[in-house]
Design an enzyme around this catalytic site. Sequence first.
Site, PDB file in Angstrom:
ATOM      1  N   TYR A   1     -27.081  30.957   0.233  1.00 34.29           N
ATOM      2  CA  TYR A   1     -26.878  29.296   0.909  1.00 34.29           C
ATOM      3  C   TYR A   1     -25.679  29.397   1.908  1.00 34.29           C
ATOM      4  CZ  TYR A   1     -30.269  27.586  -2.599  1.00 34.29           C
ATOM      5  OH  TYR A   1     -31.284  27.234  -3.365  1.00 34.29           O
TER       6      TYR A   1
ATOM      7  N   GLN B   1     -25.335  24.044 -24.882  1.00 34.55           N
ATOM      8  CA  GLN B   1     -24.761  23.728 -23.836  1.00 34.55           C
ATOM      9  C   GLN B   1     -25.723  22.671 -23.366  1.00 34.55           C
ATOM     10  OE1 GLN B   1     -24.135  26.344 -20.347  1.00 34.55           O
ATOM     11  NE2 GLN B   1     -22.636  24.988 -19.402  1.00 34.55           N
TER      12      GLN B   1
ATOM     13  N   LEU C   1     -42.570  18.687  -5.959  1.00 32.70           N
ATOM     14  CA  LEU C   1     -43.679  17.852  -5.094  1.00 32.70           C
ATOM     15  C   LEU C   1     -44.281  18.771  -4.263  1.00 32.70           C
ATOM     16  CD1 LEU C   1     -41.557  14.752  -4.373  1.00 32.70           C
ATOM     17  CD2 LEU C   1     -42.974  15.130  -6.195  1.00 32.70           C
TER      18      LEU C   1
ATOM     19  N   GLY D   1     -29.950  16.622 -10.500  1.00 36.05           N
ATOM     20  CA  GLY D   1     -28.823  17.561  -9.737  1.00 36.05           C
ATOM     21  C   GLY D   1     -29.058  17.538  -8.248  1.00 36.05           C
TER      22      GLY D   1
END
Length: 214
Positions: free
Chosen positions: A52, A18, A210, A24
């Site tokens: 979330y 897959q 980062l 994203g």
Amino acid sequence: MSSSSTSFKPNVEFYSRQRMPVVGLGTWMSKDAAVDAALDMGYRQIHTAYNYRNEAAIGRVLKRWIDGEKVKREELFIVTMVRALVSHIQKSPKALNLAYVGLYLVHTPVGLKNNGDDNIFPMDLDDTLQIDPTTDLVSPWKGMEEQVGAGRAKSIGIGNFNKEQVTRIVKNARIKPANIQVELHAYFQQKPLRELCEKHDITVVAYAPLGSPG
């Protein structure tokens, strides 16, 4: 250096063959407008999580795009994460208005007290998280494997696990993790964990690549 060695690879391939888009949109603290804008810009991987509290909002956006034939369902790679609670595992695909997700992750190896679905981060009186010391990593993983068998997830994986926890899942897995998401950047390179995942053919996704003040 040849052009082939520097060419951008748009997808990461799991051991199952897959493919997941490299680029994203992470939706922590994001609203549905951000998902709309990202899809319009060409994003096809959207990443969310039960914690979330925006899966339903994202699901409405995805349904609008699919129903309006602006995108085909098979073009979208949706990733979501669930707390280490078997009772929550089937909730996310339903909230997203999807029959299946591309990748379903166990969000953390540490469970919290289950004080109701709306109490995402249960706190003690001194504002410390109510950790559930009886968290069983294997039982939630078996529940995740069932989602693959039921067709609700194409692939399953883990998040924020250390080497020992990854090893425990692999040893007890009928379907091994396809992917792990962990904090990974120049100041926290996680080399031993990455080497273990490479050994077991588990792809690695970095969050906060980062760095993050949080």
